[in-house]
Write a protein that holds these residues in place. Sequence first.
Motif, mmCIF file in Angstrom:
data_model
loop_
_atom_site.group_PDB
_atom_site.id
_atom_site.type_symbol
_atom_site.label_atom_id
_atom_site.label_comp_id
_atom_site.label_asym_id
_atom_site.label_seq_id
_atom_site.Cartn_x
_atom_site.Cartn_y
_atom_site.Cartn_z
ATOM 1 N N ARG A 54 36.176 -8.824 -5.059
ATOM 2 C CA ARG A 54 34.931 -9.517 -4.708
ATOM 3 C C ARG A 54 34.056 -9.795 -5.787
ATOM 4 O O ARG A 54 33.376 -10.807 -5.782
ATOM 5 N N VAL A 55 34.067 -8.871 -6.828
ATOM 6 C CA VAL A 55 33.222 -9.156 -7.908
ATOM 7 C C VAL A 55 33.669 -10.307 -8.756
ATOM 8 O O VAL A 55 32.958 -11.127 -9.149
ATOM 9 N N ALA A 56 35.160 -10.431 -8.694
ATOM 10 C CA ALA A 56 35.573 -11.797 -9.454
ATOM 11 C C ALA A 56 35.381 -12.965 -8.781
ATOM 12 O O ALA A 56 35.180 -14.038 -9.363
ATOM 13 N N GLU A 57 35.457 -12.982 -7.422
ATOM 14 C CA GLU A 57 35.215 -14.071 -6.957
ATOM 15 C C GLU A 57 33.875 -14.598 -6.918
ATOM 16 O O GLU A 57 33.310 -15.704 -7.172
ATOM 17 N N LEU A 58 32.728 -13.556 -7.030
ATOM 18 C CA LEU A 58 31.419 -13.842 -7.054
ATOM 19 C C LEU A 58 31.133 -14.365 -8.460
ATOM 20 O O LEU A 58 30.657 -15.337 -8.555
ATOM 21 N N ARG A 59 31.657 -13.818 -9.253
ATOM 22 C CA ARG A 59 31.446 -14.212 -10.731
ATOM 23 C C ARG A 59 31.809 -15.574 -10.977
ATOM 24 O O ARG A 59 31.274 -16.452 -11.785
ATOM 25 N N ALA A 60 33.068 -15.946 -10.475
ATOM 26 C CA ALA A 60 33.648 -17.282 -10.514
ATOM 27 C C ALA A 60 32.744 -18.407 -9.888
ATOM 28 O O ALA A 60 32.661 -19.391 -10.237
ATOM 29 N N ALA A 61 32.150 -18.015 -8.895
ATOM 30 C CA ALA A 61 31.280 -18.927 -8.115
ATOM 31 C C ALA A 61 29.824 -19.081 -8.559
ATOM 32 O O ALA A 61 29.088 -20.165 -8.306
ATOM 33 N N LEU A 62 29.347 -18.043 -9.651
ATOM 34 C CA LEU A 62 27.990 -18.156 -9.820
ATOM 35 C C LEU A 62 27.703 -18.483 -11.517
ATOM 36 O O LEU A 62 28.738 -18.338 -11.968
ATOM 37 N N PRO A 63 26.687 -18.988 -11.791
ATOM 38 C CA PRO A 63 26.282 -19.347 -13.302
ATOM 39 C C PRO A 63 26.566 -17.998 -13.940
ATOM 40 O O PRO A 63 26.178 -17.083 -13.624
ATOM 41 N N PRO A 64 27.354 -18.331 -15.401
ATOM 42 C CA PRO A 64 27.625 -17.179 -16.117
ATOM 43 C C PRO A 64 26.324 -16.294 -16.381
ATOM 44 O O PRO A 64 26.693 -14.891 -16.554
ATOM 45 N N SER A 65 25.229 -16.800 -16.842
ATOM 46 C CA SER A 65 24.052 -16.227 -17.399
ATOM 47 C C SER A 65 23.290 -15.504 -16.121
ATOM 48 O O SER A 65 22.652 -14.655 -16.279
ATOM 49 N N LEU A 66 23.804 -15.613 -14.808
ATOM 50 C CA LEU A 66 23.312 -15.107 -13.838
ATOM 51 C C LEU A 66 23.585 -13.692 -13.673
ATOM 52 O O LEU A 66 24.820 -13.082 -13.956
ATOM 53 N N LYS A 67 22.740 -12.654 -13.389
ATOM 54 C CA LYS A 67 22.835 -11.104 -13.477
ATOM 55 C C LYS A 67 23.145 -10.650 -12.061
ATOM 56 O O LYS A 67 22.376 -11.312 -11.001
ATOM 57 N N VAL A 68 24.167 -9.998 -11.565
ATOM 58 C CA VAL A 68 24.387 -9.400 -10.541
ATOM 59 C C VAL A 68 24.199 -7.910 -10.454
ATOM 60 O O VAL A 68 24.683 -7.176 -11.116
ATOM 61 N N HIS A 69 23.213 -7.608 -9.633
ATOM 62 C CA HIS A 69 22.838 -5.964 -9.369
ATOM 63 C C HIS A 69 23.537 -5.520 -8.143
ATOM 64 O O HIS A 69 23.799 -6.133 -7.264
ATOM 65 N N TYR A 70 23.989 -4.124 -8.051
ATOM 66 C CA TYR A 70 24.334 -3.701 -6.897
ATOM 67 C C TYR A 70 23.400 -2.786 -6.025
ATOM 68 O O TYR A 70 22.813 -1.914 -6.806
ATOM 69 N N ALA A 71 23.141 -3.124 -4.963
ATOM 70 C CA ALA A 71 22.152 -2.299 -4.040
ATOM 71 C C ALA A 71 22.817 -1.140 -3.595
ATOM 72 O O ALA A 71 23.469 -1.366 -2.596
ATOM 73 N N MET A 72 22.676 -0.137 -4.112
ATOM 74 C CA MET A 72 23.566 0.980 -3.787
ATOM 75 C C MET A 72 23.396 1.593 -2.457
ATOM 76 O O MET A 72 24.021 2.369 -2.040
#
Length: 414
Positions: A54-72
């Motif tokens: 899931r993280v890989a799919e998301l990274r592939a679809a989003l611009p590289p400099s965008l940061k992804v946080h996990y809302a735990m």
Amino acid sequence: MNTPERTLPRHPPMDQFRVSDGELLVGGLKLSRLAARVGQTPFYAYDRRLLDQRVAELRAALPPSLKVHYAMKANPMPAVVGHMAKRVDGIDVASAGELKVALDAGADPREISFAGPGKSRRELQQAVAAGILINIESFREVAELVAIGDATGLGARVAVRVNPDFELKSSGMKMGGGAKQFGVDAERVPELLTEIGRAGLTFEGFHLFAGSQNLKPEAIVDAQSKSFELACRLAAAAPSPVRFLNLGGGFGIPYFPGENRLDLTAIGANLARIVSDAADLMPAAEVVIELGRYLVGEAGIYVARVVDCKVSRGHTFLVTDGGLHHHLSASGNFGQVIRKNYPVAIGNRMATGETQTVSVVGPLCTPLDLLADRMELATAQIGDLVVVFQSGAYGFTASPQAFLGHPACVEVLV
Ligand SMILES: *Cc1c(COP(=O)(O)O)cnc(C)c1O
């Protein structure tokens, strides 16, 4: 690996787990073997490979400099948080208890942010001492942080959580727009920014979160664009340049027949546009999205064992050792307006041709304890393993475990 043909209609959400010899594979293990390893039912199991996918799919679809946080809060199991902390750019916590888990998991305090409408003095002090970013949600919090600074000599890093002047359309749970307990109304933010500047707190940016469980890309694009425009307007009143801009998330996952996985194409393109505009308009800012459910929801299952099979006036009930006390969401009592069945299967009979229409219930003395209402499932026997899919988010910790005093559920990351 042999994948037998599927004779049962599989909802789209159920296809992420493979099947071997008629058994669901979780973390590469056949379900019955996993149940034996866990040593009990009911249990939750989260699949590492699916989290990574899931993280890989998301990274592939989003611009590289965008940061992804996990809302735990979606899944605070310490092993899951530890796993995710190494794969995302930051962790969003919603209490001091979650903050402890995130810090224990090795998350970098510089990349932890803290949101929540009722932060106590004690929680704020813990957050300041940890050096994390505090998303301010009221004028009171500014006063508390000043007092904490006076008492401890420690400075606070703050962002302003804005209650926007728009809503996330088609969202399962709205958390912004109109009158809300979350954040500070957009029109009062300039006044709050002045106070933050006067108080000498370290201002870092803005946080906007419009809602949860959205499956409509155009609604998410719209909310993110409007959030960005609003932040640009508010930045003019900020005491220092914006370094952190959290645009929220709200990405949904499919639960019910007819729902499909979110198409990230338009969302990724819009975020690429926002990141590039931000480079001009707020050059110091890193743009962040925060996701809970979308990152972990599909990687988890809940497993309970059939303890009885009862026929009442022609209707068959599979009675299991698990139910709403472990999985409130699947019972339909966590935010659903009209109850719908989560995807359910008999995990050790995935290849059977024989089916029956049954209701799956739990052991509690309440009719609310329902895991599946009149669903066509493989014909089951006592001892079989009922699986509830899409259970990686808002499951274990979002359920009233103490209700009726049944044995505790366990969680495993495989
Ligand atoms: C709950 C929450 C999230 C996570 O929402 P999901 O729908 O699980 O992605 C993100 N941010 C904030 C502020 C929240 O309260």
